[in-house]
Motif scaffolding. Sequence first.
Motif, PDB file in Angstrom:
ATOM      1  N   THR A 168       5.530 -33.517  15.866  1.00  0.00           N
ATOM      2  CA  THR A 168       6.762 -33.737  16.623  1.00  0.00           C
ATOM      3  C   THR A 168       6.610 -34.896  17.596  1.00  0.00           C
ATOM      4  N   ILE A 169       5.477 -34.988  18.282  1.00  0.00           N
ATOM      5  CA  ILE A 169       5.249 -36.088  19.216  1.00  0.00           C
ATOM      6  C   ILE A 169       5.217 -37.419  18.474  1.00  0.00           C
ATOM      7  N   ARG A 170       4.638 -37.440  17.288  1.00  0.00           N
ATOM      8  CA  ARG A 170       4.642 -38.682  16.489  1.00  0.00           C
ATOM      9  C   ARG A 170       6.073 -39.066  16.104  1.00  0.00           C
ATOM     10  N   GLN A 171       6.909 -38.076  15.794  1.00  0.00           N
ATOM     11  CA  GLN A 171       8.297 -38.384  15.444  1.00  0.00           C
ATOM     12  C   GLN A 171       9.073 -38.880  16.663  1.00  0.00           C
ATOM     13  N   ALA A 179       2.170 -39.610  24.293  1.00  0.00           N
ATOM     14  CA  ALA A 179       2.948 -38.842  25.269  1.00  0.00           C
ATOM     15  C   ALA A 179       2.886 -39.492  26.647  1.00  0.00           C
ATOM     16  N   THR A 180       1.731 -40.021  27.013  1.00  0.00           N
ATOM     17  CA  THR A 180       1.576 -40.656  28.323  1.00  0.00           C
ATOM     18  C   THR A 180       2.425 -41.915  28.429  1.00  0.00           C
ATOM     19  N   VAL A 181       2.457 -42.723  27.368  1.00  0.00           N
ATOM     20  CA  VAL A 181       3.281 -43.926  27.380  1.00  0.00           C
ATOM     21  C   VAL A 181       4.763 -43.566  27.464  1.00  0.00           C
ATOM     22  N   ILE A 182       5.184 -42.575  26.699  1.00  0.00           N
ATOM     23  CA  ILE A 182       6.594 -42.155  26.748  1.00  0.00           C
ATOM     24  C   ILE A 182       6.942 -41.627  28.134  1.00  0.00           C
ATOM     25  N   ARG A 183       5.995 -40.962  28.758  1.00  0.00           N
ATOM     26  CA  ARG A 183       6.199 -40.488  30.138  1.00  0.00           C
ATOM     27  C   ARG A 183       6.394 -41.675  31.086  1.00  0.00           C
ATOM     28  N   VAL A 184       5.591 -42.699  30.933  1.00  0.00           N
ATOM     29  CA  VAL A 184       5.727 -43.910  31.753  1.00  0.00           C
ATOM     30  C   VAL A 184       7.102 -44.536  31.548  1.00  0.00           C
ATOM     31  N   ILE A 186       2.596 -23.717  21.499  1.00  0.00           N
ATOM     32  CA  ILE A 186       3.520 -24.397  20.585  1.00  0.00           C
ATOM     33  C   ILE A 186       2.813 -25.032  19.395  1.00  0.00           C
ATOM     34  N   GLY A 187       1.514 -25.258  19.491  1.00  0.00           N
ATOM     35  CA  GLY A 187       0.799 -25.874  18.386  1.00  0.00           C
ATOM     36  C   GLY A 187       0.162 -24.891  17.417  1.00  0.00           C
ATOM     37  N   LEU A 232       8.030 -31.158  26.243  1.00  0.00           N
ATOM     38  CA  LEU A 232       6.898 -31.395  25.349  1.00  0.00           C
ATOM     39  C   LEU A 232       6.080 -32.602  25.797  1.00  0.00           C
ATOM     40  N   ILE A 233       6.749 -33.700  26.081  1.00  0.00           N
ATOM     41  CA  ILE A 233       6.045 -34.929  26.470  1.00  0.00           C
ATOM     42  C   ILE A 233       5.331 -34.750  27.809  1.00  0.00           C
TER      43      ILE A 233
END
Length: 227
Positions: free
Chosen positions: A202-205, A40-45, A170-171, A146-147
């Motif tokens: 979901t985050i993995r997808q 999630a942190t990388v996707i945020r970046v 949500i989890g 979510l991210i």
Amino acid sequence: MPEKLTHSELLNRLEEQIELLQLNAELFDRGHAVTTLTIATVIRVLFHDTDKSTSLIKQICHSEGKNKDDFEMITTKSQDFGEAKLVLFGDGLCNMSFKDQSIFYFPRLANAEHTTIPFRYWWEEKVIKNVSSGFENPEWMTRAELIKLHANKEGGTHVDEKKNKKISAIGTQEAAGWIGFTRDVLGVCTELPMTMDQKQATIRQICYEVLISLYNHFPELFKQQIH
């Protein structure tokens, strides 16, 4: 005024982020669900812009004279036409099964249909729902929510001292709409534990979607196959 990174330097940074995503996706697939915090942190970046910082993809788009909002992304969301359904029937990005006497949510990865949409729609697409208040009025979360909440509130970049109810709920099994039980020889019922929740799956997808999308734009930056 500080010198800006060149286009080549930006691509080098992107290659590093891609490697981080692939390494953590591999760890997730080996059973280390905690890696969703790094994912999630990388996707945020890569994608999140603020008043004080510019996402890496936006910087790259600017260096190429393009608009980040039009950056093509892959979505694997199953379209439910607004109907409230259980996760099992695939209205989000993951499915559910019973595994080893537990409830287990899992990403679809390459088994999902792929559709290309602009980033501006992909980021704000509703992909995970909380049905604990009823199936007729589920509370949806977008990829962006979510991210950002998982990274910012639950330990990716920061642990917030105040619980965020939306990301915390949500989890849970109640949010997904499934609670399982097992009965022993004496007839005593025991609630099944959840070994992988819908938030993690979901985050993995989403990670898979991001990797496929980036490969479509920058195949030369990938050192290994996407899983």
